[in-house]
Design an enzyme around this catalytic site. Structure first.
Site, PDB file in Angstrom:
ATOM      1  N   LYS A  37      -0.785  -1.104 -13.790  1.00 10.93           N
ATOM      2  CA  LYS A  37      -1.368  -0.936 -12.725  1.00 10.93           C
ATOM      3  C   LYS A  37      -2.816  -1.151 -12.765  1.00 10.93           C
ATOM      4  O   LYS A  37      -3.548  -0.543 -13.584  1.00 10.93           O
ATOM      5  CB  LYS A  37      -1.087   0.338 -11.905  1.00 10.93           C
ATOM      6  CG  LYS A  37      -1.711   0.378 -10.720  1.00 10.93           C
ATOM      7  CD  LYS A  37      -1.646   1.841 -10.082  1.00 10.93           C
ATOM      8  CE  LYS A  37      -2.682   1.966  -9.057  1.00 10.93           C
ATOM      9  NZ  LYS A  37      -2.799   1.135  -7.756  1.00 10.93           N
ATOM     10  N   GLU A  43      -5.235   5.623   5.856  1.00  5.08           N
ATOM     11  CA  GLU A  43      -4.978   4.611   4.856  1.00  5.08           C
ATOM     12  C   GLU A  43      -4.211   3.595   5.526  1.00  5.08           C
ATOM     13  O   GLU A  43      -4.450   2.407   5.192  1.00  5.08           O
ATOM     14  CB  GLU A  43      -4.663   5.090   3.609  1.00  5.08           C
ATOM     15  CG  GLU A  43      -5.462   5.918   2.785  1.00  5.08           C
ATOM     16  CD  GLU A  43      -4.836   6.558   1.536  1.00  5.08           C
ATOM     17  OE1 GLU A  43      -4.264   7.615   1.910  1.00  5.08           O
ATOM     18  OE2 GLU A  43      -4.937   6.202   0.384  1.00  5.08           O
ATOM     19  N   TYR A  70       0.766  -1.221   0.130  1.00  4.78           N
ATOM     20  CA  TYR A  70       0.154  -0.150  -0.139  1.00  4.78           C
ATOM     21  C   TYR A  70       0.942   1.226  -0.055  1.00  4.78           C
ATOM     22  O   TYR A  70       1.918   1.389   0.459  1.00  4.78           O
ATOM     23  CB  TYR A  70      -0.990  -0.077   1.315  1.00  4.78           C
ATOM     24  CG  TYR A  70      -2.176   0.996   0.985  1.00  4.78           C
ATOM     25  CD1 TYR A  70      -3.406   0.386   0.565  1.00  4.78           C
ATOM     26  CD2 TYR A  70      -1.987   2.098   1.237  1.00  4.78           C
ATOM     27  CE1 TYR A  70      -4.473   1.109   0.455  1.00  4.78           C
ATOM     28  CE2 TYR A  70      -3.045   2.929   1.137  1.00  4.78           C
ATOM     29  CZ  TYR A  70      -4.314   2.621   0.544  1.00  4.78           C
ATOM     30  OH  TYR A  70      -5.232   3.575   0.080  1.00  4.78           O
TER      31      TYR A  70
HETATM   32  P1  AMP Z   1      -2.905  -1.225  -5.142  1.00  5.10           P
HETATM   33  O1  AMP Z   1      -2.137  -0.035  -5.024  1.00  5.10           O
HETATM   34  O2  AMP Z   1      -4.323  -0.900  -5.613  1.00  5.10           O
HETATM   35  O3  AMP Z   1      -2.560  -2.274  -6.118  1.00  5.10           O
HETATM   36  O4  AMP Z   1      -3.374  -1.415  -3.687  1.00  5.10           O
HETATM   37  C1  AMP Z   1      -2.595  -1.448  -2.697  1.00  5.10           C
HETATM   38  C2  AMP Z   1      -2.096  -2.833  -1.887  1.00  5.10           C
HETATM   39  O5  AMP Z   1      -3.170  -3.567  -1.587  1.00  5.10           O
HETATM   40  C3  AMP Z   1      -1.172  -3.634  -2.898  1.00  5.10           C
HETATM   41  O6  AMP Z   1      -0.060  -3.227  -3.029  1.00  5.10           O
HETATM   42  C4  AMP Z   1      -1.529  -5.224  -2.242  1.00  5.10           C
HETATM   43  O7  AMP Z   1      -0.643  -5.303  -1.063  1.00  5.10           O
HETATM   44  C5  AMP Z   1      -2.878  -4.986  -1.722  1.00  5.10           C
HETATM   45  N1  AMP Z   1      -3.889  -5.392  -2.496  1.00  5.10           N
HETATM   46  C6  AMP Z   1      -4.497  -4.796  -3.570  1.00  5.10           C
HETATM   47  N2  AMP Z   1      -5.533  -5.582  -4.138  1.00  5.10           N
HETATM   48  C7  AMP Z   1      -5.307  -6.681  -3.663  1.00  5.10           C
HETATM   49  C8  AMP Z   1      -6.132  -7.921  -3.759  1.00  5.10           C
HETATM   50  N3  AMP Z   1      -6.992  -8.119  -4.604  1.00  5.10           N
HETATM   51  N4  AMP Z   1      -5.630  -9.080  -2.762  1.00  5.10           N
HETATM   52  C9  AMP Z   1      -4.746  -8.956  -1.966  1.00  5.10           C
HETATM   53  N5  AMP Z   1      -4.362  -7.600  -1.796  1.00  5.10           N
HETATM   54  C10 AMP Z   1      -4.504  -6.788  -2.622  1.00  5.10           C
HETATM   55  N1  PCX Z   2      -3.947   2.945  -3.744  1.00  2.82           N
HETATM   56  C1  PCX Z   2      -2.888   3.685  -3.551  1.00  2.82           C
HETATM   57  C2  PCX Z   2      -3.337   5.192  -2.508  1.00  2.82           C
HETATM   58  C3  PCX Z   2      -4.461   5.701  -3.016  1.00  2.82           C
HETATM   59  C4  PCX Z   2      -4.490   6.958  -2.899  1.00  2.82           C
HETATM   60  N2  PCX Z   2      -4.339   7.751  -1.851  1.00  2.82           N
HETATM   61  C5  PCX Z   2      -3.966   8.982  -1.638  1.00  2.82           C
HETATM   62  N3  PCX Z   2      -3.878   9.613  -2.621  1.00  2.82           N
HETATM   63  N4  PCX Z   2      -3.702   9.373  -0.524  1.00  2.82           N
HETATM   64  C6  PCX Z   2      -1.403   3.381  -2.933  1.00  2.82           C
HETATM   65  O1  PCX Z   2      -1.811   2.019  -2.838  1.00  2.82           O
HETATM   66  O2  PCX Z   2      -0.606   3.959  -3.175  1.00  2.82           O
HETATM   67  C7  PCX Z   2      -4.417   2.399  -4.819  1.00  2.82           C
HETATM   68  C8  PCX Z   2      -5.444   1.562  -4.162  1.00  2.82           C
HETATM   69  O3  PCX Z   2      -4.064   2.560  -5.833  1.00  2.82           O
HETATM   70  C9  PCX Z   2      -4.851   2.459  -2.968  1.00  2.82           C
HETATM   71 MG    MG Z   3      -0.177  -0.158  -5.544  1.00  2.00          MG
END
Ligand code: AMP
Ligand code: PCX
Ligand code: MG
Length: 512
Positions: free
Chosen positions: A441, A380, A345
């Protein structure tokens, strides 16, 4: 549920004795909340009674010396370095003792040295310092009273108090709660309980400058700093860990670095009937040899757990709730093996990953500056998202050193050769399959279909496209009122009742 009972402490001039858990709502007590009540005393001595967190041996501790008492919720990540400047070997010291040693040498400025995931309270003489880590990854709230100040890591614990709080510098009103204020990220607020004497010091700010380094050097530095952030978070090289894996570059990088050296890694992925990223996650899990598990939850079931996400994050921002909900649901589904959970995250914030269609480097850098200037208060990274289900979470991309570097790299290293997050992808090229390194992404809310699932439930009862956003916002506020202000157990807050309430408030007809 959680294996982490709240430990009660009553602190009187540094002596620690068990106490009862008083007025904490029972469902909070599976988590990591630490209400700390700091009261001035008739006798002229500070008196606190508080509840420290457990579940992780390093998660909360109290340390006292020379009239200074430290209560630390969370953990420090550069123990050896801190030890070296305070003249102690960190081995054998708890994180609270290390912070105390740092305080005794540097005073409040010692907080500027700390790279960790923590909220801290330090009492010295008649003043109390309440402090967050650089990014406020453990939220910290307070309520001032005429005769003292109450401090807690969860706002709901302070919701019942009466009246306004003194608007201390370095604090902001918590949403929907009169008199509860949140300590800003990277801030140490000094208060004299019972008075309006207060001052704030910033301990960290996101960098505004950008570094010019060669692409090769940038790639090496990113690989090194992230590797260290992952290692310092995971204990010994053979301590098992769980990672939430989407199969995107961010979480895959964390898993690659965690599993290097033979550490046993369990990876977990969430999918719904609307969508999943299981195939992409499996490629990574197979490549790295993790013990991989897929969890599926119907999209409707997922959305119906929104009260849990609101109760944990204590926010009213519907868009951010859509990001956090899948994680909260996954944390609630996954069997607790006593391992910590590591996530990817936050990587997209300093790297501009959410802005993959932004064309110009100037625009990309502007959104990065904006996102780095507006994360505070969104919670978050709050540990409560996981601790409600008994898990301790940690986020290597928001390590202070990682964040400093990623934010400051010039945007041409983030968008390069037609690729987003270029520098991270290059840094991980050797460790991950090419398909993962080059994979575009997909946001967590897109992969799992959260945004569309919530919209779908609203459309089903007749909400027009143009009203979707306002109904979601109003629902978030009601979930917040009920789970945070009124401390109702989230499991007892019905999605349908809240929807009905919002629809009638907005004079919209429900067609069920
Ligand atoms: P994102 O940046 O949108 O991929 O989400 C932030 C973080 O949440 C990722 O780096 C993963 O560690 C976790 N994550 C996102 N989607 C999933 C999923 N479908 N299942 C498990 N972990 C997830
Ligand atoms: N994320 C982001 C962060 C989402 C936006 N938050 C913010 N601007 N403070 C991350 O993982 O970096 C996704 C799903 O993409 C959550
Ligand atoms: Mg991510």
């Amino acid at each position: 549920m959680g294996s982490s009972p709240i430990i009660g402490f009553s602190i009187h001039l540094g002596t620690v004795a068990p106490t009862d858990t008083g007025s904490i709502p029972p469902w909070v007590s599976t988590g990591h909340a630490i209400p700390v009540l700091v009261e001035p005393k008739t006798s002229g001595e500070p008196y606190w009674s508080g509840w420290a967190l457990a579940g992780d041996s390093r998660a909360t501790a109290v340390a006292s010396h020379d009239g200074v008492t430290v209560l630390l919720a969370g953990e420090l990540y550069h123990r050896a370095e801190l030890g070296s400047v305070v003249g102690e070997t960190a081995d054998g010291l708890s994180d609270a003792e290390l912070l105390l040693a740092c305080w005794l040498r540097y005073g409040p400025s010692g907080l500027r040295l700390c790279n960790g995931r923590f909220a801290a309270v330090v009492a010295e003489n008649d003043s109390v310092v309440v402090a967050t880590d650089h990014a406020g990854t453990i939220p910290l709230y307070l309520r001032t009273r005429p005769d003292g100040v109450d401090v807690a890591t969860e706002a709901k614990v302070l919701a019942e108090g009466a009246g306004d709080s003194f608007p201390a510098p370095g604090t902001e009103p918590a949403p929907g709660l009169t008199g509860v204020r949140r300590v800003q990220a990277g801030t140490a607020v000094t208060l004299v309980p019972g008075s309006t004497v207060a001052e704030a010091a910033r301990t960290w700010r996101p960098p505004h400058h950008r570094l010019i380094v060669s692409p090769d050097e940038a790639v090496n530095r990113v690989a090194d700093v992230l590797d260290k952030a992952v290692r310092t978070r995971l204990g010994g090289p053979h301590d098992p860990v769980t990672a939430v894996l989407s199969g995107g570059i961010d979480s895959s990088s964390v898993v690659a670095l965690a599993s290097g050296g033979g550490r046993p890694v369990r990876t977990i992925s969430l999918g719904t009937d609307i969508g999943d990223e299981f195939a992409a996650a499996r490629v990574v899990a197979e490549h790295l040899g993790t013990r991989h598990h897929e969890f599926r939850c119907s999209s409707e079931e997922l959305v119906r757990q929104l009260p849990w996400a609101v109760a944990a994050a204590e926010i009213v921002d519907a868009e951010v709730l859509e990001y956090l909900l899948p994680l909260v649901v996954l944390y609630r589904m996954v069997p607790n093996e006593g391992t910590r959970i590591v996530t990817g995250y936050g990587a997209d914030i300093p790297l501009g990953g959410m802005h993959r269609t932004t064309e110009r480097l100037h625009s990309l850098d502007e959104v990065i500056a904006f996102d780095m200037g507006t994360f505070d208060g969104l919670n978050e990274l709050s540990p409560v998202l996981g601790s409600m289900a008994g898990h301790w979470t940690t986020h290597p991309f928001w390590d202070r050193d990682v964040l400093d570097l990623l934010t400051a790299l010039e945007p041409g290293l983030k968008r390069r050769d037609g690729r987003d997050k270029w520098v991270l992808r290059e840094a991980m090229r050797e460790l991950l399959p090419t398909a993962t390194v080059t994979r575009p992404k997909l946001g967590i809310h897109e992969g799992s279909g959260t945004s569309s699932a919530w919209s779908q439930l609203l459309r089903r009862v007749g909400v027009a496209e143009s009203d979707l956003a306002s109904v979601k916002t109003a629902m978030a506020a009601v979930f917040h009122r009920r789970t945070v202000r009124e401390q109702e157990p989230p499991g007892e807050v019905s999605f349908d009742d809240v929807l009905d309430e919002v629809m009638s408030e907005q004079n919209l007809a429900v067609t069920r």
